[in-house]
Design a protein around this motif. Structure first.
Motif, PDB file in Angstrom:
ATOM      1  N   LYS A  94      32.331  40.429  26.675  1.00 25.19           N
ATOM      2  CA  LYS A  94      33.385  41.304  27.200  1.00 25.19           C
ATOM      3  C   LYS A  94      34.096  42.001  26.043  1.00 25.19           C
ATOM      4  O   LYS A  94      34.403  41.386  25.038  1.00 25.19           O
ATOM      5  CB  LYS A  94      34.389  40.484  28.023  1.00 25.19           C
ATOM      6  N   LEU A  95      34.339  43.298  26.193  1.00 26.81           N
ATOM      7  CA  LEU A  95      35.051  44.064  25.177  1.00 26.81           C
ATOM      8  C   LEU A  95      36.549  43.900  25.346  1.00 26.81           C
ATOM      9  O   LEU A  95      37.024  43.704  26.462  1.00 26.81           O
ATOM     10  CB  LEU A  95      34.666  45.542  25.273  1.00 26.81           C
ATOM     11  N   PRO A  96      37.334  43.931  24.281  1.00 29.16           N
ATOM     12  CA  PRO A  96      36.914  44.148  22.883  1.00 29.16           C
ATOM     13  C   PRO A  96      36.186  42.937  22.315  1.00 29.16           C
ATOM     14  O   PRO A  96      36.456  41.800  22.724  1.00 29.16           O
ATOM     15  CB  PRO A  96      38.242  44.400  22.167  1.00 29.16           C
ATOM     16  N   ALA A  97      35.289  43.210  21.379  1.00 27.10           N
ATOM     17  CA  ALA A  97      34.473  42.141  20.826  1.00 27.10           C
ATOM     18  C   ALA A  97      34.187  42.396  19.357  1.00 27.10           C
ATOM     19  O   ALA A  97      34.302  43.513  18.862  1.00 27.10           O
ATOM     20  CB  ALA A  97      33.156  42.024  21.601  1.00 27.10           C
ATOM     21  N   VAL A  98      33.805  41.317  18.681  1.00 22.50           N
ATOM     22  CA  VAL A  98      33.357  41.393  17.291  1.00 22.50           C
ATOM     23  C   VAL A  98      31.855  41.132  17.284  1.00 22.50           C
ATOM     24  O   VAL A  98      31.407  40.091  17.779  1.00 22.50           O
ATOM     25  CB  VAL A  98      34.074  40.363  16.400  1.00 22.50           C
ATOM     26  N   VAL A  99      31.093  42.067  16.754  1.00 21.61           N
ATOM     27  CA  VAL A  99      29.638  41.917  16.694  1.00 21.61           C
ATOM     28  C   VAL A  99      29.197  41.990  15.238  1.00 21.61           C
ATOM     29  O   VAL A  99      29.498  42.963  14.545  1.00 21.61           O
ATOM     30  CB  VAL A  99      28.927  43.015  17.518  1.00 21.61           C
ATOM     31  N   SER A 100      28.513  40.948  14.762  1.00 15.32           N
ATOM     32  CA  SER A 100      27.968  40.982  13.404  1.00 15.32           C
ATOM     33  C   SER A 100      26.478  41.303  13.500  1.00 15.32           C
ATOM     34  O   SER A 100      25.760  40.733  14.327  1.00 15.32           O
ATOM     35  CB  SER A 100      28.203  39.654  12.677  1.00 15.32           C
ATOM     36  N   VAL A 101      26.028  42.228  12.667  1.00 15.32           N
ATOM     37  CA  VAL A 101      24.684  42.795  12.822  1.00 15.32           C
ATOM     38  C   VAL A 101      23.695  42.212  11.821  1.00 15.32           C
ATOM     39  O   VAL A 101      24.053  41.786  10.727  1.00 15.32           O
ATOM     40  CB  VAL A 101      24.722  44.330  12.694  1.00 15.32           C
ATOM     41  N   ASP A 102      22.419  42.216  12.240  1.00 20.27           N
ATOM     42  CA  ASP A 102      21.333  41.709  11.405  1.00 20.27           C
ATOM     43  C   ASP A 102      20.460  42.866  10.931  1.00 20.27           C
ATOM     44  O   ASP A 102      20.636  44.015  11.356  1.00 20.27           O
ATOM     45  CB  ASP A 102      20.506  40.684  12.189  1.00 20.27           C
ATOM     46  N   LEU A 103      19.475  42.541  10.106  1.00 20.26           N
ATOM     47  CA  LEU A 103      18.665  43.576   9.454  1.00 20.26           C
ATOM     48  C   LEU A 103      17.849  44.435  10.406  1.00 20.26           C
ATOM     49  O   LEU A 103      17.645  45.618  10.170  1.00 20.26           O
ATOM     50  CB  LEU A 103      17.703  42.923   8.442  1.00 20.26           C
ATOM     51  N   ARG A 104      17.358  43.847  11.499  1.00 24.53           N
ATOM     52  CA  ARG A 104      16.437  44.574  12.364  1.00 24.53           C
ATOM     53  C   ARG A 104      17.121  45.434  13.418  1.00 24.53           C
ATOM     54  O   ARG A 104      16.473  45.964  14.309  1.00 24.53           O
ATOM     55  CB  ARG A 104      15.464  43.591  13.020  1.00 24.53           C
ATOM     56  N   LEU A 105      18.434  45.600  13.317  1.00 17.71           N
ATOM     57  CA  LEU A 105      19.152  46.406  14.303  1.00 17.71           C
ATOM     58  C   LEU A 105      18.788  47.887  14.194  1.00 17.71           C
ATOM     59  O   LEU A 105      18.571  48.557  15.193  1.00 17.71           O
ATOM     60  CB  LEU A 105      20.669  46.224  14.128  1.00 17.71           C
ATOM     61  N   ASN A 106      18.721  48.408  12.967  1.00 17.32           N
ATOM     62  CA  ASN A 106      18.400  49.829  12.784  1.00 17.32           C
ATOM     63  C   ASN A 106      18.027  50.100  11.329  1.00 17.32           C
ATOM     64  O   ASN A 106      18.045  49.199  10.492  1.00 17.32           O
ATOM     65  CB  ASN A 106      19.579  50.716  13.214  1.00 17.32           C
ATOM     66  N   GLU A 107      17.723  51.349  11.064  1.00 18.38           N
ATOM     67  CA  GLU A 107      17.443  51.815   9.699  1.00 18.38           C
ATOM     68  C   GLU A 107      18.521  52.819   9.327  1.00 18.38           C
ATOM     69  O   GLU A 107      18.571  53.921   9.879  1.00 18.38           O
ATOM     70  CB  GLU A 107      16.064  52.474   9.640  1.00 18.38           C
ATOM     71  N   PRO A 108      19.428  52.461   8.391  1.00 20.37           N
ATOM     72  CA  PRO A 108      20.538  53.371   8.053  1.00 20.37           C
ATOM     73  C   PRO A 108      20.044  54.718   7.527  1.00 20.37           C
ATOM     74  O   PRO A 108      19.038  54.797   6.815  1.00 20.37           O
ATOM     75  CB  PRO A 108      21.301  52.606   6.968  1.00 20.37           C
ATOM     76  N   ARG A 109      20.755  55.760   7.871  1.00 18.87           N
ATOM     77  CA  ARG A 109      20.414  57.110   7.424  1.00 18.87           C
ATOM     78  C   ARG A 109      20.926  57.361   6.006  1.00 18.87           C
ATOM     79  O   ARG A 109      21.838  56.679   5.537  1.00 18.87           O
ATOM     80  CB  ARG A 109      21.031  58.141   8.377  1.00 18.87           C
ATOM     81  N   TYR A 110      20.341  58.352   5.368  1.00 20.78           N
ATOM     82  CA  TYR A 110      20.837  58.798   4.068  1.00 20.78           C
ATOM     83  C   TYR A 110      21.880  59.890   4.299  1.00 20.78           C
ATOM     84  O   TYR A 110      21.701  60.754   5.158  1.00 20.78           O
ATOM     85  CB  TYR A 110      19.697  59.341   3.207  1.00 20.78           C
ATOM     86  N   ALA A 111      22.929  59.855   3.538  1.00 23.24           N
ATOM     87  CA  ALA A 111      23.968  60.881   3.658  1.00 23.24           C
ATOM     88  C   ALA A 111      23.473  62.170   3.013  1.00 23.24           C
ATOM     89  O   ALA A 111      23.010  62.166   1.875  1.00 23.24           O
ATOM     90  CB  ALA A 111      25.247  60.405   2.987  1.00 23.24           C
ATOM     91  N   SER A 112      23.576  63.276   3.743  1.00 22.15           N
ATOM     92  CA  SER A 112      23.145  64.570   3.206  1.00 22.15           C
ATOM     93  C   SER A 112      24.206  65.108   2.252  1.00 22.15           C
ATOM     94  O   SER A 112      25.370  64.695   2.291  1.00 22.15           O
ATOM     95  CB  SER A 112      22.919  65.561   4.346  1.00 22.15           C
ATOM     96  N   LEU A 113      23.810  66.028   1.392  1.00 22.91           N
ATOM     97  CA  LEU A 113      24.739  66.608   0.423  1.00 22.91           C
ATOM     98  C   LEU A 113      25.929  67.290   1.100  1.00 22.91           C
ATOM     99  O   LEU A 113      27.075  67.086   0.682  1.00 22.91           O
ATOM    100  CB  LEU A 113      24.004  67.590  -0.494  1.00 22.91           C
ATOM    101  N   PRO A 114      25.718  68.078   2.168  1.00 21.10           N
ATOM    102  CA  PRO A 114      26.875  68.691   2.846  1.00 21.10           C
ATOM    103  C   PRO A 114      27.844  67.642   3.386  1.00 21.10           C
ATOM    104  O   PRO A 114      29.069  67.819   3.304  1.00 21.10           O
ATOM    105  CB  PRO A 114      26.237  69.501   3.975  1.00 21.10           C
ATOM    106  N   ASN A 115      27.293  66.546   3.924  1.00 22.45           N
ATOM    107  CA  ASN A 115      28.161  65.498   4.468  1.00 22.45           C
ATOM    108  C   ASN A 115      28.902  64.747   3.359  1.00 22.45           C
ATOM    109  O   ASN A 115      30.029  64.286   3.563  1.00 22.45           O
ATOM    110  CB  ASN A 115      27.345  64.517   5.304  1.00 22.45           C
TER     111      ASN A 115
END
Length: 253
Positions: A173-194
């Motif tokens: 039930k929200l609000p909640a605290v979620v701690s994430v593991d490695l297989r959740l996603n692949e982080p993006r690279y920040a672009s130069l404009p960003n």
């Protein structure tokens, strides 16, 4: 829904740590620092929730030295909307203990009123894996640890957890605290404009005193040492010789 993401400045995972000569800790002088990889995954997941229209604002928080500004700017460049830096130490070798971090994050959460806190399951410098659980306990919120999938459905978050026996799916039930593991996603690279835009995004600096939190250490590091070097292997001439060594020398059979 507002999402709060704590991020920590740690020694880069590509760098081989060196122990200080006096054994008091890891030498961080002239060492490349970056965002904790698990926290980077948490930031990425928050951004994906915003792209889906689930999250309305992403607030990144870091606790430590002033140089953690760089880590927060990275989160802002990835897609966070604003950042809060709590300057709790002057020396880069000072590591704020999990309980103090959890108390500060709880104070920030009460002020910001997020619907979800996404955090890395642990920091790669101390591997304590304690802050998320302590934070949930202090807030009295639901918690889900080691998340490999997060789906927000109304006032609940359906989280798939990585456990010893495989995968476990729970509904928090929200609000909640979620701690994430490695297989959740692949982080993006920040672009130069960003990266350039991130320099103009709001970054507030505060102190533990502003939240009335005592960050005095309760633990003492007795000694830090490098692991023992791996011994060289030996070649055997036959299966019989291998079995004999395993039996007589290694004692495994």
């Amino acid at each position: 829904m507002k999402v709060l993401v704590p991020v920590k400045r740690v020694i880069d995972y590509n760098v081989k740590p060196r122990v200080r000569p006096d054994g008091s800790g890891v030498d961080l002088a002239n060492v490349k620092m970056s965002m904790n990889p698990f926290d980077e995954i948490a930031v990425e997941e928050a951004i994906r929730l915003k792209e889906k229209g689930v999250a309305s604002e992403i607030v990144a928080v870091s606790i430590g030295v002033k140089q953690a500004q760089e880590t927060l700017r990275t989160a802002l460049a990835m897609g966070a909307d604003r950042a809060i830096l709590i300057i709790a130490a002057d020396d880069v070798h000072t590591d704020i203990e999990p309980l103090a971090v959890a108390k500060l994050l709880a104070a920030v959460a009460k002020e910001e009123q997020p619907g979800l806190i996404l955090a890395g399951k642990q920091a790669i410098d101390n591997d304590l894996n304690a802050t998320g659980q302590m934070l949930a306990a202090l807030l009295g919120w639901s918690q889900a640890t080691f998340a490999s999938e997060v789906v927000v459905e109304g006032d609940h978050a359906v989280v798939t957890r990585e456990v010893d026996g495989g995968l476990q799916t729970i509904k928090a039930k929200l609000p909640a605290v979620v701690s994430v593991d490695l297989r959740l996603n692949e982080p993006r690279y920040a672009s130069l404009p960003n990266i350039m835009k991130a320099k103009k995004k709001p970054l507030d600096e505060k102190t533990p005193a502003a939240y009335g939190v005592d960050i005095a250490p309760r633990l003492t590091v007795v000694k830090t040492s490098e692991p023992a070097g791996r011994k060289a292997g030996v070649k055997v001439g036959s299966v019989d010789e291998l079995v004999a060594k395993l039996k007589d020398q290694a004692g495994v059979i």
